[in-house]
Design a protein around this motif. Structure first.
Motif, PDB file in Angstrom:
ATOM      1  N   TYR A  17       0.828  -1.196   0.000  1.00 43.37           N
ATOM      2  CA  TYR A  17       0.000   0.000   0.000  1.00 43.37           C
ATOM      3  C   TYR A  17       0.869   1.255   0.000  1.00 43.37           C
ATOM      4  O   TYR A  17       0.652   2.177  -0.788  1.00 43.37           O
ATOM      5  N   TYR A  18       1.876   1.293   0.865  1.00 41.47           N
ATOM      6  CA  TYR A  18       2.744   2.470   0.931  1.00 41.47           C
ATOM      7  C   TYR A  18       3.543   2.652  -0.351  1.00 41.47           C
ATOM      8  O   TYR A  18       3.788   3.768  -0.799  1.00 41.47           O
ATOM      9  N   ARG A  19       3.955   1.548  -0.957  1.00 43.98           N
ATOM     10  CA  ARG A  19       4.678   1.640  -2.214  1.00 43.98           C
ATOM     11  C   ARG A  19       3.793   2.246  -3.301  1.00 43.98           C
ATOM     12  O   ARG A  19       4.214   3.121  -4.057  1.00 43.98           O
ATOM     13  N   GLU A  20       2.542   1.786  -3.377  1.00 50.70           N
ATOM     14  CA  GLU A  20       1.603   2.324  -4.369  1.00 50.70           C
ATOM     15  C   GLU A  20       1.309   3.793  -4.082  1.00 50.70           C
ATOM     16  O   GLU A  20       1.251   4.612  -4.996  1.00 50.70           O
ATOM     17  N   LEU A  21       1.154   4.128  -2.817  1.00 49.46           N
ATOM     18  CA  LEU A  21       0.899   5.508  -2.424  1.00 49.46           C
ATOM     19  C   LEU A  21       2.076   6.394  -2.818  1.00 49.46           C
ATOM     20  O   LEU A  21       1.897   7.489  -3.368  1.00 49.46           O
ATOM     21  N   LYS A  22       3.277   5.903  -2.579  1.00 49.49           N
ATOM     22  CA  LYS A  22       4.485   6.635  -2.940  1.00 49.49           C
ATOM     23  C   LYS A  22       4.565   6.817  -4.450  1.00 49.49           C
ATOM     24  O   LYS A  22       4.946   7.868  -4.946  1.00 49.49           O
TER      25      LYS A  22
ATOM     26  N   ILE B 288       2.025   6.926  -6.590  1.00 42.48           N
ATOM     27  CA  ILE B 288       0.996   7.873  -7.045  1.00 42.48           C
ATOM     28  C   ILE B 288       1.375   9.307  -6.686  1.00 42.48           C
ATOM     29  O   ILE B 288       1.281  10.216  -7.508  1.00 42.48           O
ATOM     30  N   GLN B 289       1.848   9.532  -5.466  1.00 45.36           N
ATOM     31  CA  GLN B 289       2.134  10.894  -5.010  1.00 45.36           C
ATOM     32  C   GLN B 289       3.568  11.333  -5.290  1.00 45.36           C
ATOM     33  O   GLN B 289       3.837  12.509  -5.416  1.00 45.36           O
ATOM     34  N   GLY B 290       4.463  10.394  -5.386  1.00 45.26           N
ATOM     35  CA  GLY B 290       5.892  10.714  -5.439  1.00 45.26           C
ATOM     36  C   GLY B 290       6.379  11.174  -6.784  1.00 45.26           C
ATOM     37  O   GLY B 290       5.620  11.564  -7.674  1.00 45.26           O
ATOM     38  N   GLU B 291       7.678  11.126  -6.938  1.00 43.45           N
ATOM     39  CA  GLU B 291       8.342  11.559  -8.155  1.00 43.45           C
ATOM     40  C   GLU B 291       8.081  10.546  -9.272  1.00 43.45           C
ATOM     41  O   GLU B 291       7.973   9.358  -9.017  1.00 43.45           O
ATOM     42  N   PRO B 292       8.031  11.020 -10.525  1.00 43.76           N
ATOM     43  CA  PRO B 292       7.849  10.090 -11.641  1.00 43.76           C
ATOM     44  C   PRO B 292       9.109   9.260 -11.862  1.00 43.76           C
ATOM     45  O   PRO B 292      10.211   9.723 -11.594  1.00 43.76           O
TER      46      PRO B 292
END
Length: 159
Positions: free
Chosen positions: A48-53, A55-59
């Motif tokens: 979940y945190y990986r997916e969240l990162k 979506i929100q994180g750097e490309p």
């Protein structure tokens, strides 16, 4: 007296071996199921945190702009569509078939090379036999060819 009690507590007395806990960890089904559940929950949280990162994180691609990347509808899927079992089986079958054909071609090539070398060897041997078996009218061996062969052998070694 009070000082002695403090020193014993501060010294951190060594705890004894807890056999009940040890038995529970090693033999209890309930404990093992609980460990399994904990691992599963941790795995789900990491995912979940990986997916969240993501979506929100750097490309991932440095060329992609941040504004395009943040919107989920504009995000392109990174994975290809999964293949069905039959497609996977067909791919595997084709791969194995290709390997067999390659192996067969390789064996045929090696066989042809071997036959060619054997043919050359037999020709050389027949020519040598012909030269060595020449006789004069009286039945003596012809030395001219024998000496030429010896000379060729010596020259070959000197090279």
């Amino acid at each position: 007296m009070r000082n002695r009690e403090l020193t014993n507590q501060d010294a951190g007395q060594k705890k004894g071996f807890d056999k009940k806990k040890w038995r529970e960890r090693h033999y209890s089904h309930k404990f093992k199921v609980q460990q399994f559940d904990d691992r599963r929950k941790k795995k789900v949280l990491r995912k979940y945190y990986r997916e969240l990162k993501y979506i929100q994180g750097e490309p991932q691609d440095p060329k992609a702009s941040t504004s395009d990347f943040n919107h989920p509808s504009q995000r392109q899927p990174t994975q290809q569509k999964k293949m069905s079992a039959t497609q996977k089986a067909n791919l595997e079958f084709e791969r194995i078939k290709q390997q067999k054909l390659d192996r067969k071609a390789d064996l045929e090539r090696k066989k042809a090379e071997k036959e060619q070398k054997l043919k050359e060897y037999r020709e050389k041997k027949a020519e040598r036999f012909k030269r060595l078996s020449k006789k004069t009218k009286k039945g003596q061996p012809v030395m001219k060819d024998r000496l030429e062969m010896l000379l060729e052998k010596i020259q070959k070694q000197c090279r």
